[in-house]
Design an enzyme around this catalytic site. Structure first.
Site: not given
Ligand code: SF4
Length: 246
Positions: A230, A205, A123-124, A208
């Site tokens: 991240c 985010c 996701c990151c 998180c």
């Molecule tokens: S901080 Fe969390 S929601 Fe944001 S990009 Fe990374 S995993 Fe995804």
């Protein structure tokens, strides 16, 4: 400074950027943040972007930038997962400081909304790393607001460094402490991110980030995981910098 940086565009390889960064670190070791920022911007006009999260203490670096040049591109990762308060703060702070080129970097709109639940690193990678890499491809250098006190991987962070792509990366606030940040914000009456008052000393985010109650300002980031970064900050050899293997 200009002379020291003249070779940077031609030497995008890591070794060349590392050599430039090493020389600059010697020359600007004791310089104040605004001097570092001004010199870097003058040396690479139109080739540097500032990367900001518009988070808890982002106002400091953005304020310093605004005193020098409000037209410098400011890149913000709009992951589509941010707090509504962060997006409002970005608009309010940008207007307050008169920033004229804030660019929101968005990911592929078709990413699953719950990707952070099944694979947060992916996701990151897709919401942050890929959009930032794409945007920074247009620049020879970047400026960050990272501080050495924030996490283990940042404790030895230099002011000037080479990123994994051989760009010069500048961390003007590397040596700043929380007290210095607070003093600057108070002295210049800068707007605070509204979530700071609600117990968030570090803001990313929404899924998180949690309030943090201990002395580690980033303890509320990925609180259920072992990682603290991240992935948008890489070592010169391309490794993602993390204190613990995630
Ligand atoms: S901080 Fe969390 S929601 Fe944001 S990009 Fe990374 S995993 Fe995804």
């Amino acid at each position: 400074m200009r002379r020291l940086l003249e070779s940077v565009p031609e030497t995008r390889a890591n070794a060349g950027a590392q050599t430039s960064a090493a020389r600059l670190n010697v020359r600007y070791a004791q310089a104040p943040a605004d001097e570092i920022l001004r010199a870097a911007l003058e040396a690479l006009p139109g080739q540097i972007a500032l990367v900001s999260s518009f988070g808890a203490d982002s106002a400091v670096l953005l304020h310093l930038l605004a005193q020098i040049d409000r037209d410098v591109p400011v890149l913000m990762l709009e992951t589509q997962m941010l707090f509504a308060e962060t997006l409002q703060y970005q608009r309010d702070l940008s207007a307050h400081l008169g920033l004229r080129d804030v660019r929101l970097l968005t990911p592929d709109p078709d990413l699953p909304e719950d990707l952070h639940l099944s694979d947060s690193k992916m996701c990151c990678a897709l919401r942050k790393v890929a959009p930032l890499e794409s945007a920074l491809g247009d620049f020879a250098g970047s400026i960050t607001g990272r501080k050495r006190f924030q996490t283990g991987p940042r404790a030895q962070m230099p002011i000037f460094e080479a990123d994994h792509a051989g760009r010069l990366r500048i961390n003007p606030l590397a040596s700043w402490t929380p007290a210095m940040l607070a003093q600057h914000i108070e002295m210049h009456d800068l707007p605070r991110h509204p979530l700071v008052a609600r117990g968030y000393p570090s803001i990313g985010c929404a899924p998180c980030t949690r309030p943090a109650t201990n002395s580690d300002p980033r303890a509320g980031r990925w609180a259920d995981e072992t990682r603290e970064e991240c992935g948008i900050h890489f070592a010169p050899d391309g490794r993602v910098i993390r204190r613990k293997a995630g």
